[in-house]
Design a protein around this motif. Structure first.
Motif, PDB file in Angstrom:
ATOM      1  N   ASP A   1       0.829  -1.208   0.000  1.00  0.00           N
ATOM      2  CA  ASP A   1       0.000   0.000   0.000  1.00  0.00           C
ATOM      3  C   ASP A   1       0.860   1.252   0.000  1.00  0.00           C
ATOM      4  OD1 ASP A   1      -2.200  -1.560  -0.024  1.00  0.00           O
ATOM      5  OD2 ASP A   1      -2.603  -1.438   2.121  1.00  0.00           O
ATOM      6  N   GLU A   2       1.933   1.238   0.833  1.00  0.00           N
ATOM      7  CA  GLU A   2       2.798   2.409   0.878  1.00  0.00           C
ATOM      8  C   GLU A   2       3.429   2.655  -0.482  1.00  0.00           C
ATOM      9  OE1 GLU A   2       5.697   2.218   4.015  1.00  0.00           O
ATOM     10  OE2 GLU A   2       4.121   1.779   5.476  1.00  0.00           O
ATOM     11  N   TYR A   3       3.806   1.572  -1.091  1.00  0.00           N
ATOM     12  CA  TYR A   3       4.470   1.711  -2.382  1.00  0.00           C
ATOM     13  C   TYR A   3       3.540   2.375  -3.394  1.00  0.00           C
ATOM     14  CZ  TYR A   3       7.931   0.681  -5.869  1.00  0.00           C
ATOM     15  OH  TYR A   3       8.883   0.815  -6.816  1.00  0.00           O
ATOM     16  N   ASP A   4       2.281   1.986  -3.329  1.00  0.00           N
ATOM     17  CA  ASP A   4       1.310   2.560  -4.259  1.00  0.00           C
ATOM     18  C   ASP A   4       1.220   4.074  -4.118  1.00  0.00           C
ATOM     19  OD1 ASP A   4       0.495   0.561  -5.808  1.00  0.00           O
ATOM     20  OD2 ASP A   4      -1.456   0.247  -4.883  1.00  0.00           O
ATOM     21  N   GLU A   5       1.321   4.547  -2.855  1.00  0.00           N
ATOM     22  CA  GLU A   5       1.217   5.986  -2.642  1.00  0.00           C
ATOM     23  C   GLU A   5       2.414   6.727  -3.221  1.00  0.00           C
ATOM     24  OE1 GLU A   5       0.527   6.381   1.523  1.00  0.00           O
ATOM     25  OE2 GLU A   5      -1.377   5.306   1.376  1.00  0.00           O
ATOM     26  N   GLU A   6       3.529   5.996  -3.418  1.00  0.00           N
ATOM     27  CA  GLU A   6       4.712   6.642  -3.966  1.00  0.00           C
ATOM     28  C   GLU A   6       4.750   6.571  -5.489  1.00  0.00           C
ATOM     29  OE1 GLU A   6       7.966   4.784  -1.989  1.00  0.00           O
ATOM     30  OE2 GLU A   6       7.321   5.528  -0.037  1.00  0.00           O
ATOM     31  N   ALA A   7       3.765   5.954  -6.079  1.00  0.00           N
ATOM     32  CA  ALA A   7       3.729   5.882  -7.538  1.00  0.00           C
ATOM     33  C   ALA A   7       3.500   7.285  -8.107  1.00  0.00           C
ATOM     34  CB  ALA A   7       2.606   4.955  -7.982  1.00  0.00           C
ATOM     35  N   HIS A   8       3.983   7.503  -9.300  1.00  0.00           N
ATOM     36  CA  HIS A   8       3.805   8.800  -9.953  1.00  0.00           C
ATOM     37  C   HIS A   8       3.244   8.606 -11.352  1.00  0.00           C
ATOM     38  CE1 HIS A   8       5.989  11.149  -6.942  1.00  0.00           C
ATOM     39  NE2 HIS A   8       6.743  10.082  -6.813  1.00  0.00           N
ATOM     40  N   ASN A   9       2.427   9.556 -11.746  1.00  0.00           N
ATOM     41  CA  ASN A   9       2.027   9.580 -13.150  1.00  0.00           C
ATOM     42  C   ASN A   9       1.762  11.011 -13.579  1.00  0.00           C
ATOM     43  OD1 ASN A   9      -0.584  10.300 -12.364  1.00  0.00           O
ATOM     44  ND2 ASN A   9      -1.448   8.290 -12.736  1.00  0.00           N
ATOM     45  N   GLU A  10       1.608  11.190 -14.862  1.00  0.00           N
ATOM     46  CA  GLU A  10       1.340  12.506 -15.423  1.00  0.00           C
ATOM     47  C   GLU A  10       0.241  12.397 -16.466  1.00  0.00           C
ATOM     48  OE1 GLU A  10       5.577  14.848 -15.449  1.00  0.00           O
ATOM     49  OE2 GLU A  10       5.134  13.584 -17.148  1.00  0.00           O
ATOM     50  N   PHE A  11      -0.604  13.387 -16.479  1.00  0.00           N
ATOM     51  CA  PHE A  11      -1.505  13.548 -17.610  1.00  0.00           C
ATOM     52  C   PHE A  11      -0.723  14.270 -18.707  1.00  0.00           C
ATOM     53  CE2 PHE A  11      -5.869  12.446 -16.240  1.00  0.00           C
ATOM     54  CZ  PHE A  11      -5.590  12.104 -14.930  1.00  0.00           C
ATOM     55  N   VAL A  12      -0.800  13.728 -19.909  1.00  0.00           N
ATOM     56  CA  VAL A  12      -0.093  14.318 -21.036  1.00  0.00           C
ATOM     57  C   VAL A  12      -1.133  14.688 -22.086  1.00  0.00           C
ATOM     58  CG1 VAL A  12       1.654  13.954 -22.811  1.00  0.00           C
ATOM     59  CG2 VAL A  12       1.916  12.869 -20.571  1.00  0.00           C
ATOM     60  N   ALA A  13      -1.114  15.932 -22.510  1.00  0.00           N
ATOM     61  CA  ALA A  13      -2.086  16.378 -23.511  1.00  0.00           C
ATOM     62  C   ALA A  13      -1.373  17.210 -24.553  1.00  0.00           C
ATOM     63  CB  ALA A  13      -3.194  17.193 -22.844  1.00  0.00           C
ATOM     64  N   HIS A  14      -1.605  16.857 -25.799  1.00  0.00           N
ATOM     65  CA  HIS A  14      -0.941  17.528 -26.919  1.00  0.00           C
ATOM     66  C   HIS A  14      -2.025  18.002 -27.893  1.00  0.00           C
ATOM     67  CE1 HIS A  14       2.511  17.266 -30.114  1.00  0.00           C
ATOM     68  NE2 HIS A  14       1.939  18.446 -30.060  1.00  0.00           N
ATOM     69  N   TYR A  15      -1.997  19.275 -28.226  1.00  0.00           N
ATOM     70  CA  TYR A  15      -2.983  19.852 -29.136  1.00  0.00           C
ATOM     71  C   TYR A  15      -2.256  20.635 -30.224  1.00  0.00           C
ATOM     72  CZ  TYR A  15      -5.637  19.427 -24.725  1.00  0.00           C
ATOM     73  OH  TYR A  15      -6.185  18.993 -23.538  1.00  0.00           O
ATOM     74  N   SER A  16      -2.682  20.452 -31.456  1.00  0.00           N
ATOM     75  CA  SER A  16      -2.110  21.209 -32.569  1.00  0.00           C
ATOM     76  C   SER A  16      -3.213  21.988 -33.269  1.00  0.00           C
ATOM     77  CB  SER A  16      -1.451  20.271 -33.589  1.00  0.00           C
ATOM     78  OG  SER A  16      -0.445  19.514 -32.967  1.00  0.00           O
ATOM     79  N   PHE A  17      -2.923  23.242 -33.570  1.00  0.00           N
ATOM     80  CA  PHE A  17      -3.888  24.113 -34.252  1.00  0.00           C
ATOM     81  C   PHE A  17      -3.280  24.692 -35.515  1.00  0.00           C
ATOM     82  CE2 PHE A  17      -4.950  24.156 -29.830  1.00  0.00           C
ATOM     83  CZ  PHE A  17      -6.322  24.274 -29.763  1.00  0.00           C
ATOM     84  N   ASN A  18      -4.161  24.977 -36.457  1.00  0.00           N
ATOM     85  CA  ASN A  18      -3.814  25.797 -37.603  1.00  0.00           C
ATOM     86  C   ASN A  18      -4.597  27.089 -37.481  1.00  0.00           C
ATOM     87  OD1 ASN A  18      -2.246  25.888 -39.999  1.00  0.00           O
ATOM     88  ND2 ASN A  18      -2.745  23.697 -40.249  1.00  0.00           N
ATOM     89  N   CYS A  19      -3.942  28.212 -37.689  1.00  0.00           N
ATOM     90  CA  CYS A  19      -4.581  29.492 -37.421  1.00  0.00           C
ATOM     91  C   CYS A  19      -4.646  30.359 -38.678  1.00  0.00           C
ATOM     92  CB  CYS A  19      -3.826  30.250 -36.336  1.00  0.00           C
ATOM     93  SG  CYS A  19      -3.694  29.317 -34.807  1.00  0.00           S
ATOM     94  N   GLY A  20      -5.816  30.972 -38.890  1.00  0.00           N
ATOM     95  CA  GLY A  20      -5.982  31.878 -40.022  1.00  0.00           C
ATOM     96  C   GLY A  20      -5.237  33.184 -39.803  1.00  0.00           C
ATOM     97  N   ASN A  21      -5.127  33.606 -38.557  1.00  0.00           N
ATOM     98  CA  ASN A  21      -4.494  34.888 -38.258  1.00  0.00           C
ATOM     99  C   ASN A  21      -3.695  34.774 -36.964  1.00  0.00           C
ATOM    100  OD1 ASN A  21      -3.760  37.507 -38.418  1.00  0.00           O
ATOM    101  ND2 ASN A  21      -5.849  38.349 -38.397  1.00  0.00           N
ATOM    102  N   ILE A  22      -2.590  34.069 -37.065  1.00  0.00           N
ATOM    103  CA  ILE A  22      -1.859  33.670 -35.855  1.00  0.00           C
ATOM    104  C   ILE A  22      -1.310  34.876 -35.083  1.00  0.00           C
ATOM    105  CG2 ILE A  22       0.495  33.345 -36.800  1.00  0.00           C
ATOM    106  CD1 ILE A  22       0.204  30.462 -35.348  1.00  0.00           C
ATOM    107  N   LYS A  23      -1.071  35.971 -35.788  1.00  0.00           N
ATOM    108  CA  LYS A  23      -0.525  37.176 -35.117  1.00  0.00           C
ATOM    109  C   LYS A  23      -1.536  37.780 -34.133  1.00  0.00           C
ATOM    110  CE  LYS A  23       3.253  37.808 -37.881  1.00  0.00           C
ATOM    111  NZ  LYS A  23       4.602  37.545 -37.342  1.00  0.00           N
ATOM    112  N   GLU A  24      -2.792  37.354 -34.264  1.00  0.00           N
ATOM    113  CA  GLU A  24      -3.825  37.871 -33.350  1.00  0.00           C
ATOM    114  C   GLU A  24      -3.779  37.191 -31.977  1.00  0.00           C
ATOM    115  OE1 GLU A  24      -6.573  40.200 -33.799  1.00  0.00           O
ATOM    116  OE2 GLU A  24      -5.194  40.916 -35.333  1.00  0.00           O
TER     117      GLU A  24
END
Ligand code: ZN
Length: 206
Positions: free
Chosen positions: A137-160
């Motif tokens: 049980d103790e070991y489980d509390e020491e486990a680590h994870n991360e949410f990873v999210a990757h998003y790509s956009f194309n923009c008509g007016n990126i300077k805005e």
């Protein structure tokens, strides 16, 4: 292909971030600190989040119970809709072209399999059996994870894109700060963003 451009851009413009990517270890992250890389090139803008599970669902062990799995799935669903996480000015006319949402669970979790070996000893001493469960049980509390999210956009007016706001902080009340590394053709900037001022100002940086 876009991902390759993104990483090569980071390597050329931001050595510290590219080094961090190469040596990335989930268990070295800091709870209360999410990381976000934003890269702009041409009409494309990429967002890549690495957020400790502690900041999102309040735990980092692998969800096994129904209630934990429900929490994780609800969080993943929130990430699926990017405007729960951040927002871009409407005038920039950015359209989502790709997204990937997931969880990086640290590999140390496989060490649990070693407990199977201990089972062989259980016949000799039943008391040890209980001790093993405590360790487990103790070991489980020491486990680590991360949410990873990757998003790509194309923009008509990126300077805005003069500002990016982060509803992230209200979507996930456990969240701490976001460390943002921003890179465009002009150069790179870093920001520390917190819930009381949940935005970055990009005037003159694109
Ligand atoms: Zn952690």
């Amino acid at each position: 292909m876009k991902k390759n451009i993104y990483y090569s851009l980071l390597i050329s413009a931001m050595v510290s971030v590219s080094a961090a990517e190469e040596t990335r270890q989930v268990d070295k992250h800091e709870h209360g600190v999410g990381e976000l890389n934003i890269a702009i090139e041409g009409n494309a803008v990429d967002f890549e989040f690495f957020i400790p599970g502690a900041d999102i669902v309040g735990f980092e062990y692998e969800a096994k119970t129904e209630s934990d799995i429900a929490l994780v799935n609800a969080a993943l669903e929130k990430f699926e809709k990017f405007d729960n996480i951040f927002s871009l000015p409407e005038s920039s006319n950015c359209n989502l072209v790709n997204s990937e949402i997931g969880i990086n669970q640290d590999d140390d979790h496989d060490d649990h399999d070693e407990h199977d070996d201990h089972d062989e000893h259980d016949d000799h001493d039943e008391h040890d059996d209980h001790d093993d469960h405590d360790d487990h049980d103790e070991y489980d509390e020491e486990a680590h994870n991360e949410f990873v999210a990757h998003y790509s956009f194309n923009c008509g007016n990126i300077k805005e894109i003069d500002r990016i706001s982060f509803p992230y902080f209200t979507t996930f009340p456990n969240s701490g700060e976001l460390e943002v590394q921003f890179v465009s053709e002009i150069g790179s900037t870093s920001f520390e963003v917190e819930g009381d001022e949940p935005f970055i100002d990009l005037k003159g940086k694109i």
